[in-house]
Design an enzyme around this catalytic site. Structure first.
Site, PDB file in Angstrom:
ATOM      1  N   TYR A 128      11.416 -16.573 -17.580  1.00  0.00           N
ATOM      2  CA  TYR A 128      11.693 -15.279 -16.916  1.00  0.00           C
ATOM      3  C   TYR A 128      11.033 -15.394 -15.555  1.00  0.00           C
ATOM      4  O   TYR A 128      10.181 -14.599 -15.205  1.00  0.00           O
ATOM      5  CB  TYR A 128      11.034 -14.206 -17.803  1.00  0.00           C
ATOM      6  CG  TYR A 128      11.229 -12.751 -17.470  1.00  0.00           C
ATOM      7  CD1 TYR A 128      12.496 -12.189 -17.362  1.00  0.00           C
ATOM      8  CD2 TYR A 128      10.111 -11.915 -17.322  1.00  0.00           C
ATOM      9  CE1 TYR A 128      12.652 -10.826 -17.110  1.00  0.00           C
ATOM     10  CE2 TYR A 128      10.267 -10.561 -17.078  1.00  0.00           C
ATOM     11  CZ  TYR A 128      11.541 -10.022 -16.966  1.00  0.00           C
ATOM     12  OH  TYR A 128      11.686  -8.662 -16.733  1.00  0.00           O
TER      13      TYR A 128
ATOM     14  N   GLN B 164      20.317  -5.309 -26.732  1.00  0.00           N
ATOM     15  CA  GLN B 164      18.994  -5.747 -26.285  1.00  0.00           C
ATOM     16  C   GLN B 164      18.041  -4.572 -26.045  1.00  0.00           C
ATOM     17  O   GLN B 164      16.883  -4.591 -26.464  1.00  0.00           O
ATOM     18  CB  GLN B 164      19.158  -6.568 -25.001  1.00  0.00           C
ATOM     19  CG  GLN B 164      17.890  -7.208 -24.451  1.00  0.00           C
ATOM     20  CD  GLN B 164      18.135  -7.927 -23.109  1.00  0.00           C
ATOM     21  OE1 GLN B 164      19.279  -8.136 -22.698  1.00  0.00           O
ATOM     22  NE2 GLN B 164      17.069  -8.294 -22.435  1.00  0.00           N
TER      23      GLN B 164
ATOM     24  N   THR C  60      17.136 -15.582 -15.558  1.00  0.00           N
ATOM     25  CA  THR C  60      18.077 -15.224 -14.508  1.00  0.00           C
ATOM     26  C   THR C  60      17.482 -15.489 -13.130  1.00  0.00           C
ATOM     27  O   THR C  60      16.348 -15.095 -12.863  1.00  0.00           O
ATOM     28  CB  THR C  60      18.413 -13.729 -14.615  1.00  0.00           C
ATOM     29  OG1 THR C  60      18.799 -13.460 -15.951  1.00  0.00           O
ATOM     30  CG2 THR C  60      19.517 -13.340 -13.659  1.00  0.00           C
TER      31      THR C  60
ATOM     32  N   ASP D 233      13.559 -19.719 -23.275  1.00  0.00           N
ATOM     33  CA  ASP D 233      14.051 -19.080 -22.061  1.00  0.00           C
ATOM     34  C   ASP D 233      12.867 -18.500 -21.302  1.00  0.00           C
ATOM     35  O   ASP D 233      12.075 -17.744 -21.869  1.00  0.00           O
ATOM     36  CB  ASP D 233      15.040 -17.975 -22.428  1.00  0.00           C
ATOM     37  CG  ASP D 233      15.873 -17.524 -21.237  1.00  0.00           C
ATOM     38  OD1 ASP D 233      16.000 -18.286 -20.270  1.00  0.00           O
ATOM     39  OD2 ASP D 233      16.405 -16.394 -21.289  1.00  0.00           O
TER      40      ASP D 233
ATOM     41  N   GLU E 133      23.992 -14.134 -17.487  1.00  0.00           N
ATOM     42  CA  GLU E 133      22.768 -14.376 -16.730  1.00  0.00           C
ATOM     43  C   GLU E 133      22.872 -15.774 -16.130  1.00  0.00           C
ATOM     44  O   GLU E 133      23.089 -16.751 -16.849  1.00  0.00           O
ATOM     45  CB  GLU E 133      21.512 -14.260 -17.603  1.00  0.00           C
ATOM     46  CG  GLU E 133      21.238 -12.818 -18.036  1.00  0.00           C
ATOM     47  CD  GLU E 133      19.829 -12.586 -18.575  1.00  0.00           C
ATOM     48  OE1 GLU E 133      19.288 -11.501 -18.355  1.00  0.00           O
ATOM     49  OE2 GLU E 133      19.278 -13.489 -19.228  1.00  0.00           O
TER      50      GLU E 133
ATOM     51  N   HIS F 263      14.394 -11.100 -10.010  1.00  0.00           N
ATOM     52  CA  HIS F 263      14.991 -10.632 -11.268  1.00  0.00           C
ATOM     53  C   HIS F 263      13.996  -9.776 -12.050  1.00  0.00           C
ATOM     54  O   HIS F 263      14.338  -8.684 -12.527  1.00  0.00           O
ATOM     55  CB  HIS F 263      15.458 -11.818 -12.109  1.00  0.00           C
ATOM     56  CG  HIS F 263      15.901 -11.431 -13.495  1.00  0.00           C
ATOM     57  ND1 HIS F 263      17.026 -10.671 -13.736  1.00  0.00           N
ATOM     58  CD2 HIS F 263      15.365 -11.670 -14.716  1.00  0.00           C
ATOM     59  CE1 HIS F 263      17.166 -10.469 -15.037  1.00  0.00           C
ATOM     60  NE2 HIS F 263      16.161 -11.072 -15.650  1.00  0.00           N
TER      61      HIS F 263
ATOM     62  N   LYS G  39      21.003 -11.497 -27.407  1.00  0.00           N
ATOM     63  CA  LYS G  39      21.093 -12.790 -26.722  1.00  0.00           C
ATOM     64  C   LYS G  39      21.673 -13.892 -27.609  1.00  0.00           C
ATOM     65  O   LYS G  39      22.338 -14.797 -27.097  1.00  0.00           O
ATOM     66  CB  LYS G  39      19.682 -13.246 -26.315  1.00  0.00           C
ATOM     67  CG  LYS G  39      18.963 -12.322 -25.349  1.00  0.00           C
ATOM     68  CD  LYS G  39      19.357 -12.620 -23.927  1.00  0.00           C
ATOM     69  CE  LYS G  39      18.482 -11.868 -22.938  1.00  0.00           C
ATOM     70  NZ  LYS G  39      18.859 -12.181 -21.555  1.00  0.00           N
TER      71      LYS G  39
END
Lengths: 423, 423
Positions: free
Chosen positions: B136, B248, B357, B134, B207, B141, B261
């Site tokens: 970022y 988280q 996101t 994932d 997300e 965001h 997650k």
């Protein structure tokens, strides 16, 4: 008492006195030779017992194993049979190898076909790893890292004694012992620089860890209690979580380590069953503050298993640089697994979960160069007169592990890997 | 120009005017029905073209595909054929569906066997995901999160504009659209408490992300340039990275998100090829400061694809809560892949890499409840008069995405998932 663990057992196969693989161990792995395609085997002394051959000749007939269960490139299908079945297979192998059992011993052709010298075999990845998780469960290691990167007064972060902290790692780059690792390139930010530069990592490190292999899957939404956890663990191996400290240092805030770790992790090729290391169970340190109920557990859940790290410079002799022990875990495997699944995260057979670097309280028990050289401020003396702060190109790192009880040594074999120059 | 993308093309299969799946799209997925075991299909209008059937009847004869390539539970083997082959399959499907092509159109039996109503089919996970990463990569965001958890003056961390920050996620818990998600339990630390408590997450979130599927593997030690990257990407889907903000928040320092997650991530079932979204390529924002050379790229590498999020309360009507766009990525997919492999990390066909996101600059373009409710300080009004700050049990989250150009809408279908109470 697990029958196959009885210290009185002796095998008709010769087992050298310092061997990691007496009849009480019988770890599982995947091997191939010049003549044999990849299949499952069990280590005994300096030899590998070929399970594909034994099964084809009916030696496991009474166990009703599925066809071709050993004739695969990984142990996953075998492990997925469940602990009752895999335990029965280990017990049967123990029986076949016992000195007074003539079934295989006196069948000259079968015996010669079934036993393969380790020297003639190449060990392969024992399992297909679906997901890999790395924990951070040695208190001394977390404390050392906290001192080196933050503040000795607040070395442990507030969550550390409440949570078996862990994170997801890269499964694709887990390789078997003997694989070489190219020094990774990436972004490095020198302390005095405003912006990062691109180059080869200058702070190459190993991390001395143990890893366990999942033996029983769960569905999404299910949790595993600390009591159930051992039923979901097939066995353990040694795990070298190679780390590039400079890449890691610049990238890891806020989402954790990424390219500083995922260029490679190395494992020892034999999966030693949880049954085989049962004699080495001991109590862990007491956990204060009290843990939340889902992390409570009964009985001894740590293991007294010595762990050693050697560095062999190119063309030279190896120097022992660390001697730690698996017992130095604050969080045990049952707690790790209960935590990992408490939110309903599903696990699959073959998943691998590593301990995090295992450091003991004494400086020679630290499990990484980062700690041994105290972030490069102390030189580690090698037997050839050279010094190390981090790993150099050509250095081979060799880790091993073993427990000894009642005169029986249960070992893991080695995990080795050599640092090659950047590509 | 890719032939199958030509806006002039029309199909003899009826395609409703607002369909995500005109003849110019032709995304791949895995489906089953009451009568058919899992196999590969292509979406066209409200129907699925059964590739297993077509192949068995020789419609792909000229392409020399391996036996049984579509007759599998995942697309991995098909994708592994390589872009030249999979592109040829898409072109052939386009040909077969064109209004003036009689091969299938006028073969009543074949046509009826090959076209299956979406209502009669269940979509399954399209690929077996080996590793999941994932990123970022949306600046808005990262900025929003920085404001909410740190300081608006220093919202972006020092590495953010140098590194496409990413981390490893859990592959096992990626599920296909329509799967329900139990609200996870775990450790929560109320702001005014000294120690954590155990309970169900109170801050459930979605997300809004896109994910790409790896189409070409590499070996450990190899790197992919930004120029080569598209050749390694098979296609994209919508990705809902469910998040439990309270779990988280307590766990993620220093090693990143874990149990907050890994209880589930949901994907849309159709993998839309990179070829099909080519018409929506646009330039990204200019990157200042200048990126390191391995992250430089030529041409337009962002995509103008609208993304929407709806919440449907139990038994109620859905309310649109976000309208973002894939174009709001600071780091594009080619940069992400070049970064991921610059250290030699190997990738495999089927691996999934999500964007992080995707939030646009306007408040209604924020891609998570955390941002939309500004950490629970603003209520989001639902059409039924109720309000949300985070997700409630029974809420279904529905995401969709589409690009429109020359009157042709290329869509992704939906990814839906409902929050069930904790187990």
């Amino acid at each position: 008492m697990i029958k196959a663990n009885d210290p009185i057992l002796k095998s008709w196969v010769e087992v050298p006195s310092n061997s990691d693989f007496p009849i009480q161990n019988l770890p599982f792995g995947i091997f191939k030779t010049q003549y044999l395609s990849p299949g499952a085997g069990v280590a005994i002394g300096n030899q590998i017992l070929d399970l594909v051959y034994l099964n084809s000749k009916g030696f496991f007939k009474s166990l009703n194993l599925p066809d071709g269960i050993f004739n695969q490139g990984t142990l996953n299908s075998f492990i997925a049979l469940g602990k009752e079945k895999t335990r029965a297979v280990r017990e049967r192998i123990s029986e076949l190898l016992q000195h007074d059992n003539s079934e295989l011993r006196d069948n000259k052709i079968a015996r010669e076909m079934a036993l393969i010298s380790m020297e003639e075999a190449e060990m392969l990845m024992p399992v297909k790893v679906g997901d890999y998780t790395d924990f951070y469960s040695s208190e001394q290691h977390a404390y050392n890292v906290g001192c080196l990167f933050r503040d000795p007064e607040n070395a442990l972060l507030p969550n550390w004694k409440h949570i078996p902290v862990g994170y997801h790692g890269r499964a694709s780059s887990i390789v078997v012992s003997g694989s070489n690792i190219h020094r990774p390139k990436g972004q490095l930010k020198p302390a005095d620089a405003e912006i990062p530069v691109f180059g080869s990592s200058k702070l190459m490190d190993f991390e001395l860890e143990m890893a366990f292999v999942i033996g029983k899957s769960t569905e999404l939404g299910e949790s595993i209690t600390t009591e159930e956890a051992e039923d979901h663990i097939f066995g353990v191996c040694i795990f070298n979580d190679w780390s590039a400290r400079d890449i890691q240092g610049w990238e890891y805030v806020p989402l954790g380590p990424f390219l500083g770790k995922n260029f490679g992790s190395s494992i020892s090729p034999w999966i030693v069953t949880l049954d085989a290391i049962k004699p080495f169970k001991i109590a862990g340190t007491s956990q204060v503050p009290k843990v939340l109920p889902y992390l409570e557990f009964d009985g001894d859940r740590n293991y007294d298993i010595d762990l050693e790290v050697y560095i062999r410079p190119e063309g030279g002799e190896s120097t022992k640089v660390s001697h730690s022990n698996f017992k130095y875990m604050y969080w045990n495997m049952c707690q790790q697994l209960a935590h990992h699944t408490v939110n309903g995260c599903n696990i699959n057979v073959g998943d691998m979960m590593a301990s995090g670097t295992i450091s003991g309280p004494k400086p020679h028990e630290y499990g990484s160069m980062l700690e041994l050289s105290w972030k490069g401020t102390k030189a580690i003396k090698m037997d050839d007169g050279s010094e190390r702060k981090f790993l150099q190109d050509g250095d081979e790192v060799i880790m091993n592990g073993y427990g000894v009880k009642n005169g029986i040594r249960i070992g893991f074999g080695e995990v080795t890997g050599k640092i090659l120059p950047s590509k």
